[in-house]
Design a protein around this motif. Structure first.
Motif, PDB file in Angstrom:
ATOM      1  N   THR A  82       0.840  -1.182   0.000  1.00  0.00           N
ATOM      2  CA  THR A  82       0.000   0.000   0.000  1.00  0.00           C
ATOM      3  C   THR A  82       0.883   1.242   0.000  1.00  0.00           C
ATOM      4  OG1 THR A  82      -1.490  -1.221   1.418  1.00  0.00           O
ATOM      5  CG2 THR A  82      -1.905   1.127   1.166  1.00  0.00           C
ATOM      6  N   THR A  83       0.684   2.075  -0.959  1.00  0.00           N
ATOM      7  CA  THR A  83       1.404   3.342  -0.946  1.00  0.00           C
ATOM      8  C   THR A  83       0.562   4.330  -0.144  1.00  0.00           C
ATOM      9  OG1 THR A  83       2.075   2.808  -3.178  1.00  0.00           O
ATOM     10  CG2 THR A  83       2.555   5.032  -2.402  1.00  0.00           C
ATOM     11  N   ALA A  84       1.120   4.773   0.954  1.00  0.00           N
ATOM     12  CA  ALA A  84       0.346   5.665   1.807  1.00  0.00           C
ATOM     13  C   ALA A  84       0.101   6.986   1.079  1.00  0.00           C
ATOM     14  CB  ALA A  84       1.073   5.906   3.123  1.00  0.00           C
ATOM     15  N   LYS A  85      -1.193   7.331   0.988  1.00  0.00           N
ATOM     16  CA  LYS A  85      -1.563   8.605   0.375  1.00  0.00           C
ATOM     17  C   LYS A  85      -1.410   9.705   1.409  1.00  0.00           C
ATOM     18  CE  LYS A  85      -5.919   8.155  -0.904  1.00  0.00           C
ATOM     19  NZ  LYS A  85      -7.161   8.008  -1.671  1.00  0.00           N
ATOM     20  N   LEU A 142     -13.965   9.661   4.846  1.00  0.00           N
ATOM     21  CA  LEU A 142     -13.440   8.476   5.524  1.00  0.00           C
ATOM     22  C   LEU A 142     -14.586   7.538   5.889  1.00  0.00           C
ATOM     23  CD1 LEU A 142     -11.033   6.966   6.784  1.00  0.00           C
ATOM     24  CD2 LEU A 142     -11.388   8.314   8.872  1.00  0.00           C
ATOM     25  N   LEU A 143     -15.701   8.127   6.319  1.00  0.00           N
ATOM     26  CA  LEU A 143     -16.868   7.332   6.690  1.00  0.00           C
ATOM     27  C   LEU A 143     -17.363   6.495   5.511  1.00  0.00           C
ATOM     28  CD1 LEU A 143     -18.742   6.869   9.089  1.00  0.00           C
ATOM     29  CD2 LEU A 143     -20.245   8.661   8.198  1.00  0.00           C
ATOM     30  N   SER A 144     -17.382   7.088   4.322  1.00  0.00           N
ATOM     31  CA  SER A 144     -17.921   6.342   3.183  1.00  0.00           C
ATOM     32  C   SER A 144     -17.014   5.162   2.829  1.00  0.00           C
ATOM     33  CB  SER A 144     -18.189   7.257   1.983  1.00  0.00           C
ATOM     34  OG  SER A 144     -16.992   7.547   1.315  1.00  0.00           O
ATOM     35  N   VAL A 145     -15.711   5.329   2.989  1.00  0.00           N
ATOM     36  CA  VAL A 145     -14.791   4.198   2.774  1.00  0.00           C
ATOM     37  C   VAL A 145     -15.051   3.120   3.826  1.00  0.00           C
ATOM     38  CG1 VAL A 145     -12.375   3.433   2.808  1.00  0.00           C
ATOM     39  CG2 VAL A 145     -12.987   5.607   1.714  1.00  0.00           C
ATOM     40  N   ALA A 146     -15.167   3.523   5.090  1.00  0.00           N
ATOM     41  CA  ALA A 146     -15.373   2.567   6.180  1.00  0.00           C
ATOM     42  C   ALA A 146     -16.667   1.773   5.971  1.00  0.00           C
ATOM     43  CB  ALA A 146     -15.400   3.293   7.521  1.00  0.00           C
ATOM     44  N   VAL A 147     -17.726   2.457   5.563  1.00  0.00           N
ATOM     45  CA  VAL A 147     -19.016   1.785   5.389  1.00  0.00           C
ATOM     46  C   VAL A 147     -18.927   0.749   4.273  1.00  0.00           C
ATOM     47  CG1 VAL A 147     -21.412   2.146   4.631  1.00  0.00           C
ATOM     48  CG2 VAL A 147     -20.396   3.639   6.351  1.00  0.00           C
ATOM     49  N   ARG A 148     -18.217   1.080   3.211  1.00  0.00           N
ATOM     50  CA  ARG A 148     -18.049   0.113   2.126  1.00  0.00           C
ATOM     51  C   ARG A 148     -17.325  -1.140   2.644  1.00  0.00           C
ATOM     52  NH1 ARG A 148     -13.777  -0.323  -0.993  1.00  0.00           N
ATOM     53  NH2 ARG A 148     -13.047   1.807  -0.754  1.00  0.00           N
ATOM     54  N   VAL A 149     -16.258  -0.931   3.417  1.00  0.00           N
ATOM     55  CA  VAL A 149     -15.498  -2.082   3.933  1.00  0.00           C
ATOM     56  C   VAL A 149     -16.345  -2.877   4.931  1.00  0.00           C
ATOM     57  CG1 VAL A 149     -13.373  -2.833   5.079  1.00  0.00           C
ATOM     58  CG2 VAL A 149     -13.332  -0.829   3.577  1.00  0.00           C
ATOM     59  N   PHE A 150     -17.062  -2.183   5.826  1.00  0.00           N
ATOM     60  CA  PHE A 150     -17.944  -2.883   6.785  1.00  0.00           C
ATOM     61  C   PHE A 150     -18.964  -3.755   6.028  1.00  0.00           C
ATOM     62  CE2 PHE A 150     -17.561   0.786  10.131  1.00  0.00           C
ATOM     63  CZ  PHE A 150     -16.358   0.262  10.597  1.00  0.00           C
ATOM     64  N   ASN A 151     -19.549  -3.203   4.963  1.00  0.00           N
ATOM     65  CA  ASN A 151     -20.567  -3.964   4.228  1.00  0.00           C
ATOM     66  C   ASN A 151     -19.956  -5.162   3.494  1.00  0.00           C
ATOM     67  OD1 ASN A 151     -22.915  -2.606   4.974  1.00  0.00           O
ATOM     68  ND2 ASN A 151     -22.664  -1.056   3.381  1.00  0.00           N
ATOM     69  N   SER A 162     -10.879  -4.972  10.485  1.00  0.00           N
ATOM     70  CA  SER A 162      -9.882  -4.450  11.438  1.00  0.00           C
ATOM     71  C   SER A 162      -9.466  -3.038  11.007  1.00  0.00           C
ATOM     72  CB  SER A 162      -8.652  -5.355  11.444  1.00  0.00           C
ATOM     73  OG  SER A 162      -8.030  -5.299  10.167  1.00  0.00           O
ATOM     74  N   MET A 163      -8.799  -2.316  11.902  1.00  0.00           N
ATOM     75  CA  MET A 163      -8.269  -0.996  11.547  1.00  0.00           C
ATOM     76  C   MET A 163      -7.286  -1.136  10.381  1.00  0.00           C
ATOM     77  SD  MET A 163      -9.690   1.434  13.212  1.00  0.00           S
ATOM     78  CE  MET A 163      -8.599   2.876  13.260  1.00  0.00           C
ATOM     79  N   GLU A 164      -6.600  -2.280  10.337  1.00  0.00           N
ATOM     80  CA  GLU A 164      -5.681  -2.570   9.232  1.00  0.00           C
ATOM     81  C   GLU A 164      -6.432  -2.574   7.888  1.00  0.00           C
ATOM     82  OE1 GLU A 164      -2.419  -3.090   9.973  1.00  0.00           O
ATOM     83  OE2 GLU A 164      -2.021  -3.182   7.794  1.00  0.00           O
ATOM     84  N   HIS A 165      -7.591  -3.242   7.863  1.00  0.00           N
ATOM     85  CA  HIS A 165      -8.392  -3.261   6.634  1.00  0.00           C
ATOM     86  C   HIS A 165      -8.819  -1.851   6.235  1.00  0.00           C
ATOM     87  CE1 HIS A 165      -9.592  -7.550   8.014  1.00  0.00           C
ATOM     88  NE2 HIS A 165      -8.760  -7.673   7.006  1.00  0.00           N
ATOM     89  N   GLY A 213      -6.083   3.835   2.135  1.00  0.00           N
ATOM     90  CA  GLY A 213      -4.758   4.209   1.637  1.00  0.00           C
ATOM     91  C   GLY A 213      -4.049   5.216   2.527  1.00  0.00           C
ATOM     92  N   ILE A 214      -4.420   5.257   3.792  1.00  0.00           N
ATOM     93  CA  ILE A 214      -3.718   6.124   4.750  1.00  0.00           C
ATOM     94  C   ILE A 214      -3.367   5.269   5.975  1.00  0.00           C
ATOM     95  CG2 ILE A 214      -4.807   8.288   4.017  1.00  0.00           C
ATOM     96  CD1 ILE A 214      -6.716   8.050   6.417  1.00  0.00           C
ATOM     97  N   SER A 215      -2.450   5.751   6.787  1.00  0.00           N
ATOM     98  CA  SER A 215      -1.985   4.967   7.929  1.00  0.00           C
ATOM     99  C   SER A 215      -3.057   4.889   9.012  1.00  0.00           C
ATOM    100  CB  SER A 215      -0.727   5.594   8.512  1.00  0.00           C
ATOM    101  OG  SER A 215      -1.069   6.849   9.071  1.00  0.00           O
ATOM    102  N   LYS A 216      -2.898   3.884   9.867  1.00  0.00           N
ATOM    103  CA  LYS A 216      -3.833   3.770  10.983  1.00  0.00           C
ATOM    104  C   LYS A 216      -3.799   5.022  11.852  1.00  0.00           C
ATOM    105  CE  LYS A 216      -2.661  -0.652  12.061  1.00  0.00           C
ATOM    106  NZ  LYS A 216      -2.620  -1.844  12.932  1.00  0.00           N
TER     107      LYS A 216
END
Lengths: 196, 196
Positions: free
Chosen positions: A2-5, A14-23, A31-34, A40-43
């Motif tokens: 992963t190239t950190a953006k 960020l929420l919209s990315v998280a919701v996609r992964v949760f679904n 996980s926070m790793e996922h 594409g950003i660090s934990k």
């Protein structure tokens, strides 16, 4: 790899990315790793925005719940005959479900393993209860057939509406939210049968 | 610690344990270890009955699919007006869903990650298609209202029926399968509204 953006996220994006992964992975399986990989950003950049994945879940399901409860505050849900208010609420539920599709999908998949999930389930039950009350009021007005039990009918109507998250895809090729909402209202109130 | 029981399982009883575990943990999340613990017998005893968890999945979803496809072979599903056949099929779908609740629940949760899951999804689509054809035939006879699109109506009706697995519990305190089936038939064909 992963190239950190550079972190150009807002809490909203960020929420919209998280919701996609949760679904995709389920909330428990994420996980926070996922989340870090998907965004594409660090934990630690994520922790700059939120305290952890449970806060992201809370924000996401809040957005869905605010959409749903918002309906009950709208004029046509508050004023008029119970049957008309119910019809309005059913139509708007379909519209909110489609407009907020990933958020409502997540809400409907919540299991109850964490405090936030239990809170979300509680709020869902509360919403279902408010709609059941409207159905009961319409029945008391003689505007709903007497041979269906209110609680069962509410569950079945919610089942029909909520099933939309399983197949609706906002790809522009399918039906508009208006068409889906019209059909749901026709089926819920009039059924399939051609009126004699 | 698991105390290994003497293996008194038949393929049938082992299947019912496996289906319960699959529904609780998800098929992907279930290992042979989980199945061994839940059944209280060693993994090698399980391998005595089946080649692995995928065979258990195949048997379980086959049971659900056989129940559903069996409906289409019944006389009232084959003979008569399309609208009456459709009504019969809807009623029987609810009955099969409740009678075979854990098996149909598993079938409805299949994702498509393995060959067996993809086969099950294909068979489900096939069944849905057969019911949609019946709806289309009823529409051609003028017995279904013209202002609902057949494919969308089929999805919504399936959504209502399938939602039953989310809340129906055969604990003897709730509704009988007959009461649920009656209400589904009333709602699907006549809708909520009190006939004028």
């Amino acid at each position: 790899m992963t190239t950190a953006k550079r972190d150009t996220y807002t809490p909203e994006t960020l929420l919209s990315v998280a919701v996609r992964v949760f679904n995709e992975r389920g909330y428990d399986g994420t996980s926070m790793e996922h989340l870090s990989k998907a965004a594409g950003i660090s934990k630690s950049s994520i922790y700059h925005h939120v305290t952890g994945k449970e806060e992201l879940l809370r924000r996401a399901v809040s957005r869905a719940l605010d959409g749903l409860f918002g309906i009950l505050g709208e004029e046509h849900a508050r004023v008029g005959h119970a049957a008309d208010r119910l019809e309005y609420v059913v139509r708007r539920m379909v519209e909110v479900l489609i407009t907020e599709l990933p958020y409502v999908t997540l809400l409907l998949r919540v299991r109850g393993n964490t405090e936030t999930e239990r809170w979300a389930l509680e709020r869902r039950r509360d919403f279902d209860h408010r709609v059941a009350e409207l159905l009961k009021a319409a029945a008391a007005d003689g505007e709903v057939r007497a041979d269906v039990e209110v609680r069962l009918a509410t569950r079945l109507v919610f089942g029909m509406i909520n099933s939309i998250v399983e197949w609706y895809r906002p790809d522009g090729r399918g039906m508009s939210e208006r068409e889906v909402a019209d059909t749901v209202v026709r089926l819920v109130f009039g059924g399939l049968r051609q009126a004699g």
